[in-house]
Design a protein around this motif. Sequence first.
Motif, mmCIF file in Angstrom:
data_model
loop_
_atom_site.group_PDB
_atom_site.id
_atom_site.type_symbol
_atom_site.label_atom_id
_atom_site.label_comp_id
_atom_site.label_asym_id
_atom_site.label_seq_id
_atom_site.Cartn_x
_atom_site.Cartn_y
_atom_site.Cartn_z
ATOM 1 N N VAL A 1 -65.157 -9.671 28.122
ATOM 2 C CA VAL A 1 -64.877 -8.687 29.178
ATOM 3 C C VAL A 1 -64.570 -7.330 28.541
ATOM 4 C CG1 VAL A 1 -63.257 -8.010 31.008
ATOM 5 C CG2 VAL A 1 -64.094 -10.363 30.890
ATOM 6 N N ASP A 2 -63.749 -7.331 27.497
ATOM 7 C CA ASP A 2 -63.401 -6.081 26.815
ATOM 8 C C ASP A 2 -64.644 -5.406 26.236
ATOM 9 O OD1 ASP A 2 -60.715 -6.487 27.374
ATOM 10 O OD2 ASP A 2 -60.255 -7.297 25.384
ATOM 11 N N ILE A 3 -65.501 -6.194 25.594
ATOM 12 C CA ILE A 3 -66.711 -5.650 24.978
ATOM 13 C C ILE A 3 -67.634 -5.065 26.040
ATOM 14 C CG2 ILE A 3 -68.828 -6.282 23.734
ATOM 15 C CD1 ILE A 3 -67.009 -8.272 22.112
ATOM 16 N N LEU A 4 -67.772 -5.758 27.165
ATOM 17 C CA LEU A 4 -68.627 -5.258 28.234
ATOM 18 C C LEU A 4 -68.151 -3.910 28.763
ATOM 19 C CD1 LEU A 4 -69.354 -8.541 30.229
ATOM 20 C CD2 LEU A 4 -70.957 -7.250 28.786
ATOM 21 N N GLY A 5 -66.870 -3.629 28.617
ATOM 22 C CA GLY A 5 -66.314 -2.375 29.082
ATOM 23 C C GLY A 5 -66.400 -1.240 28.074
ATOM 24 N N LYS A 6 -66.962 -1.521 26.902
ATOM 25 C CA LYS A 6 -67.039 -0.504 25.854
ATOM 26 C C LYS A 6 -68.443 0.066 25.728
ATOM 27 C CE LYS A 6 -63.457 -2.333 22.777
ATOM 28 N NZ LYS A 6 -63.186 -2.733 21.382
ATOM 29 N N ARG A 7 -68.478 1.291 25.242
ATOM 30 C CA ARG A 7 -69.762 1.872 24.852
ATOM 31 C C ARG A 7 -70.108 1.331 23.473
ATOM 32 N NH1 ARG A 7 -67.330 7.405 26.077
ATOM 33 N NH2 ARG A 7 -66.914 7.112 23.879
ATOM 34 N N ARG A 8 -71.370 1.322 23.173
ATOM 35 C CA ARG A 8 -71.848 0.788 21.896
ATOM 36 C C ARG A 8 -71.151 1.446 20.702
ATOM 37 N NH1 ARG A 8 -78.227 -0.104 20.515
ATOM 38 N NH2 ARG A 8 -77.963 -0.922 18.416
ATOM 39 N N GLY A 9 -70.947 2.735 20.763
ATOM 40 C CA GLY A 9 -70.324 3.461 19.660
ATOM 41 C C GLY A 9 -68.835 3.210 19.510
ATOM 42 N N ASP A 10 -68.223 2.541 20.489
ATOM 43 C CA ASP A 10 -66.786 2.269 20.434
ATOM 44 C C ASP A 10 -66.459 0.867 19.953
ATOM 45 O OD1 ASP A 10 -66.244 4.825 21.372
ATOM 46 O OD2 ASP A 10 -66.194 4.187 23.469
#
Length: 110
Positions: free
Chosen positions: A54-63
Amino acid sequence: MAGTTVDDTLWENFHRVVNMTSRELRDWLAVEGAGEQTEALPDQAGSELGQRVVDILGKRRGDLTDDDVLVMQRVVDKVVGKRGVELDATISDDAERRRLMDIGHDALKP
């Protein structure tokens, strides 16, 4: 540290195998993980790996962090291990489907 480089293949494979939206996964984890321990903290319900997805899905690729990349690879490996590279292996066991849903893959979704 944010800004880890994620190769195109891992990025695409992760988003291919994680076919639930962050909201669908969050809702699923809240229902699946509901219990006395999680009632006070519904945002933390469900498996730790599911929460990381869930956390990863909420991030931009560069973050993404190095740890995020490891989690992404772990999820891809788990799903591909159960469904095959083309995700065409049928999951007939409801418990197995639920375990995959805990990490964002619904075997019944196209």
